[in-house]
Write an enzyme that holds these catalytic residues in place. Structure first.
Site, mmCIF file in Angstrom:
data_model
loop_
_atom_site.group_PDB
_atom_site.id
_atom_site.type_symbol
_atom_site.label_atom_id
_atom_site.label_comp_id
_atom_site.label_asym_id
_atom_site.label_seq_id
_atom_site.Cartn_x
_atom_site.Cartn_y
_atom_site.Cartn_z
ATOM 1 N N ASN A 192 -8.645 55.658 39.328
ATOM 2 C CA ASN A 192 -7.486 56.027 38.533
ATOM 3 C C ASN A 192 -7.446 57.481 38.066
ATOM 4 O O ASN A 192 -6.365 58.030 37.879
ATOM 5 C CB ASN A 192 -7.429 55.098 37.303
ATOM 6 C CG ASN A 192 -6.495 55.604 36.230
ATOM 7 O OD1 ASN A 192 -5.283 55.551 36.379
ATOM 8 N ND2 ASN A 192 -7.060 56.101 35.129
ATOM 9 N N SER B 245 6.677 69.444 41.782
ATOM 10 C CA SER B 245 5.424 68.674 41.689
ATOM 11 C C SER B 245 4.581 68.812 42.957
ATOM 12 O O SER B 245 3.936 67.863 43.382
ATOM 13 C CB SER B 245 5.742 67.191 41.438
ATOM 14 O OG SER B 245 6.436 66.630 42.543
ATOM 15 N N VAL C 67 -15.574 63.046 37.436
ATOM 16 C CA VAL C 67 -15.393 62.363 38.719
ATOM 17 C C VAL C 67 -15.591 63.291 39.920
ATOM 18 O O VAL C 67 -15.789 62.815 41.036
ATOM 19 C CB VAL C 67 -13.996 61.705 38.818
ATOM 20 C CG1 VAL C 67 -13.859 60.564 37.838
ATOM 21 C CG2 VAL C 67 -12.876 62.727 38.673
ATOM 22 N N LYS D 180 -1.071 62.813 45.990
ATOM 23 C CA LYS D 180 -0.785 61.381 46.013
ATOM 24 C C LYS D 180 -0.412 60.889 47.408
ATOM 25 O O LYS D 180 -0.648 59.727 47.745
ATOM 26 C CB LYS D 180 0.298 61.038 44.988
ATOM 27 C CG LYS D 180 -0.179 61.196 43.539
ATOM 28 C CD LYS D 180 -1.447 60.368 43.272
ATOM 29 C CE LYS D 180 -1.926 60.474 41.839
ATOM 30 N NZ LYS D 180 -3.125 59.631 41.575
ATOM 31 N N ASP E 215 -17.148 60.667 23.606
ATOM 32 C CA ASP E 215 -16.875 60.120 22.275
ATOM 33 C C ASP E 215 -15.836 59.003 22.329
ATOM 34 O O ASP E 215 -15.982 57.971 21.667
ATOM 35 C CB ASP E 215 -16.415 61.237 21.325
ATOM 36 C CG ASP E 215 -15.207 62.009 21.853
ATOM 37 O OD1 ASP E 215 -14.993 62.017 23.080
ATOM 38 O OD2 ASP E 215 -14.472 62.601 21.023
ATOM 39 N N SER F 248 -8.043 57.501 28.480
ATOM 40 C CA SER F 248 -6.670 57.672 28.021
ATOM 41 C C SER F 248 -5.695 57.093 29.038
ATOM 42 O O SER F 248 -6.075 56.716 30.153
ATOM 43 C CB SER F 248 -6.350 59.165 27.805
ATOM 44 O OG SER F 248 -6.449 59.879 29.029
ATOM 45 N N GLY F 249 -4.429 57.028 28.641
ATOM 46 C CA GLY F 249 -3.362 56.672 29.550
ATOM 47 C C GLY F 249 -3.521 55.320 30.217
ATOM 48 O O GLY F 249 -3.946 54.335 29.609
ATOM 49 N N ILE F 250 -3.165 55.280 31.499
ATOM 50 C CA ILE F 250 -3.225 54.042 32.267
ATOM 51 C C ILE F 250 -4.652 53.523 32.340
ATOM 52 O O ILE F 250 -4.892 52.314 32.267
ATOM 53 C CB ILE F 250 -2.643 54.265 33.674
ATOM 54 C CG1 ILE F 250 -1.135 54.533 33.588
ATOM 55 C CG2 ILE F 250 -2.913 53.071 34.580
ATOM 56 C CD1 ILE F 250 -0.521 55.055 34.869
ATOM 57 N N TYR G 189 0.720 67.740 42.697
ATOM 58 C CA TYR G 189 0.557 66.311 42.435
ATOM 59 C C TYR G 189 1.042 65.474 43.619
ATOM 60 O O TYR G 189 0.368 64.544 44.063
ATOM 61 C CB TYR G 189 1.333 65.949 41.164
ATOM 62 C CG TYR G 189 1.166 64.527 40.698
ATOM 63 C CD1 TYR G 189 -0.004 64.118 40.065
ATOM 64 C CD2 TYR G 189 2.191 63.592 40.859
ATOM 65 C CE1 TYR G 189 -0.148 62.810 39.609
ATOM 66 C CE2 TYR G 189 2.049 62.293 40.404
ATOM 67 C CZ TYR G 189 0.878 61.908 39.789
ATOM 68 O OH TYR G 189 0.735 60.617 39.339
#
Length: 244
Positions: A81, A146, A55, A153, A36, A11-13, A149
């Site tokens: 990612n 945030s 992961v 990062k 799937d 999904s996403g990026i 997150y």
């Protein structure tokens, strides 16, 4: 045919980047938990290999990397990612378990993927390759609420710099792409949270996620003697420069 492993490819990026690399003729190993969805992508592309796994699980990740490298005859690149945003709240409202989950995916998971890619690139003949870490604008200028997150990062920026140093002796380059407001499920979720708090809020500008994916392809296609160390790609009118 060049080869790349992409984590968070369902999904996403990650998915957008997988599609761009597949269309460019790369052999692509797709890592994510949703078997799937990966299977659907692989059905429509002969150069795609579905590698469903978590992961954060080093054993299943090693199996995935080993099997893909054997099939592809080596590994040219990793797009590191896979990630999650986690709770949006001040630190005193964040459960420790929620913090651990974000760090587990965003730092531990990216460490595992980088470790496996580095090992493959170091031992293959010819030696070398490229690791591209997905950072974030939050690695520089965080959003309010945030803490999980943003902490993760900032750690990825340190990982990128360390990998760049450690990889020099083995012709392994490492760079980081920091993406702002690409239209993905994560950004849509953030916008939904903003509107839930204030239905009159003005949402920030966004950009097509394909532009971020094309930027990753540009980084991956640099010649061995050149590297994009850090790239920032964001919606043009996003309040990043000069925001308080």
């Amino acid at each position: 045919m060049k080869s790349i492993v992409i984590t968070g490819a369902s999904s996403g990026i990650g998915r957008a980047t997988a599609e761009v690399f597949l269309d460019a003729g790369w052999q692509v190993g797709l890592i994510a938990r949703r078997a799937d969805v990966l299977g659907e992508i692989a059905k429509t592309h002969d150069n795609a290999t579905a590698l469903p796994c978590d992961v954060t699980d080093p054993d299943t990740m090693k199996t995935a990397f080993d099997s893909f490298a054997a099939k592809a005859g080596g590994l040219d690149a990793l797009f590191n990612n896979a990630g999650m945003f986690g709770p949006s709240a001040p630190i005193d409202e964040v459960d420790i378990d929620a913090f651990d989950q974000v760090i587990g995916v965003n730092v531990r998971g990216m460490f595992i993927a980088a470790k496996l890619a580095f090992a493959q690139m170091r031992r293959q003949d010819p030696q070398g390759g490229r690791i591209i870490n997905n950072g974030s604008l939050s690695a520089h200028n965080p959003r309010p609420g945030s803490i999980c997150y943003t902490t993760s990062k900032h750690a990825i920026t340190g990982m990128t710099k360390s990998l760049s140093l450690d990889g020099r002796a083995f012709d392994i380059a490492c760079g980081q792409i920091d993406i702002g407001n690409a239209r993905t499920e994560l950004v849509e979720d953030l916008n939904a949270r903003i509107l839930a708090e204030n239905p009159e809020a003005t949402l920030m500008p966004t950009m097509d996620v394909t532009e971020a994916a094309r930027s990753v392809l540009h980084m991956a296609e640099m010649p061995p003697e050149a590297n994009v160390q850090f790239m920032t790609v964001l919606a043009t009118k996003m309040p990043y420069i000069g925001r308080g």
